[in-house]
Write an enzyme that holds these catalytic residues in place. Structure first.
Site, PDB file in Angstrom:
ATOM      1  N   ASP A   1       0.864  -1.178   0.000  1.00 26.62           N
ATOM      2  CA  ASP A   1       0.000   0.000   0.000  1.00 26.62           C
ATOM      3  C   ASP A   1       0.898   1.223   0.000  1.00 26.62           C
ATOM      4  OD1 ASP A   1      -1.761   2.075   0.432  1.00 26.62           O
ATOM      5  OD2 ASP A   1      -2.661   1.223   2.247  1.00 26.62           O
TER       6      ASP A   1
ATOM      7  N   SER B   1       2.858  11.616 -16.243  1.00 25.89           N
ATOM      8  CA  SER B   1       1.786  11.923 -17.190  1.00 25.89           C
ATOM      9  C   SER B   1       2.177  13.181 -17.944  1.00 25.89           C
ATOM     10  CB  SER B   1       0.482  12.172 -16.425  1.00 25.89           C
ATOM     11  OG  SER B   1      -0.504  12.778 -17.232  1.00 25.89           O
TER      12      SER B   1
ATOM     13  N   TYR C   1      -4.700  16.984  -9.793  1.00 25.04           N
ATOM     14  CA  TYR C   1      -3.965  15.847 -10.372  1.00 25.04           C
ATOM     15  C   TYR C   1      -2.650  16.325 -10.992  1.00 25.04           C
ATOM     16  CZ  TYR C   1      -2.785  12.129 -13.684  1.00 25.04           C
ATOM     17  OH  TYR C   1      -2.120  11.171 -14.398  1.00 25.04           O
TER      18      TYR C   1
ATOM     19  N   LYS D   1       1.400  15.393 -10.251  1.00 25.35           N
ATOM     20  CA  LYS D   1       2.347  14.893 -11.250  1.00 25.35           C
ATOM     21  C   LYS D   1       3.488  15.876 -11.504  1.00 25.35           C
ATOM     22  CE  LYS D   1       0.449  10.894 -12.066  1.00 25.35           C
ATOM     23  NZ  LYS D   1       1.131   9.631 -11.685  1.00 25.35           N
TER      24      LYS D   1
END
Length: 286
Positions: A59, A138, A151, A155
């Protein structure tokens, strides 16, 4: 000596493809996931490919879980050659709509998860004088996008972390750090974004509704090359895992190259900037 590879987030999608392709390439592969009950995609893929995977719980939000998985691999093989930090979450909401808990969760999984895993493997790689960390980033780590600011921030943090490590731990200790930057992967983005939106209260009838509806409408499998299959992206990850001098950053498709070109045109693989930072801040390294 057989090399070992640890991949996180291997219960579905890209993580499954990386695990299978790594095993096919001859790596002793450890496919990890938070919940070992979620193997419905991994087990059939491994069986179909005729490969054997080592499957461990990990995890990325729990340092003890990360440390235990790494300790198990070291106990089994004595070394970890490649970490593919793939576990991550998407998030599409305007800042005004995002709760503080939402923001902490995205940053914890996408950024702190990478840090925890890297922190666990780095001493072993440094002592061995070899190893590489591949972070699945990304194009959102290069280009801010509508309703993805949280998000993208996570990144962007991944990109800065990898660049920073590459500026000293890379050249000083014989290690490599790379951020791999896909565009979209299959139809997972729209489906996962909608699922997350629904779980956090659904689309809201506010000033942002027309904009987010327009945004989501452009993400429904367009035909301009934005989406790749997990196998296609995994092939790029594996190329990075096996080449002699991997880049600091690499896109995975023509679309991702085009989309981020204004950010990357002067230094597409990040190696020029890496060399300049090393020279400027460390006076070069012999």
């Amino acid at each position: 000596m057989t090399k070992t590879l640890l991949v996180t987030g291997a219960s579905s999608g890209l993580g499954v493809s990386v695990a299978v392709q790594a095993a096919l390439a001859g790596f002793e592969t450890y496919a990890t996931m938070r919940n070992l009950d979620k193997r419905d995609a991994l087990d059939p893929a491994a069986k179909a490919a005729g490969v054997t995977l080592n499957i461990l719980p990990l995890d990325v939000e729990d340092s003890a879980s990360v440390d235990a998985a790494v300790a198990q691999i070291i106990a089994d093989h004595g070394h970890i050659d490649v970490l593919v930090a793939n576990a991550g979450v998407g998030f599409a909401r305007a800042t005004e709509q995002a709760t503080e808990d939402d923001i902490k969760w995205v940053m914890d999984v996408n950024f702190m998860g990478l840090v925890r895993c890297t922190k666990a493997v780095l001493p072993h790689m440094r002592e061995a004088g070899t190893g590489r960390v591949i972070a699945v980033s990304s194009v959102g780590g290069l280009v801010g996008q509508p309703f993805n600011e949280i998000y993208c921030a996570s990144k962007f943090a991944v990109e800065g972390y990898i660049e920073g490590l590459a500026s000293y731990a890379g050249p000083a200790f014989g290690l490599h750090f790379t951020a791999v930057e896909p565009g979209g992967i299959s139809s997972e983005f729209a489906a996962s974004a909608m699922k997350q939106i629904e779980q956090s209260g659904g689309l809201r009838d506010d000033a942002y509704l027309p904009l987010i509806q327009k945004y989501l409408g452009t993400r429904q499998e367009p035909t301009d090359g934005i989406y790749q299959t997990p196998d296609e992206v995994a092939a790029v990850v594996m190329r990075c895992a096996t080449q002699d001098n991997p880049p600091v950053r690499m896109r995975t498709s023509d679309w991702s190259e085009k989309f981020s070109r204004l950010k990357t045109i002067g230094d597409p693989d990040g190696k020029k900037l890496q060399a300049e930072v090393v020279e400027t801040m460390l006076g070069g390294l012999d």
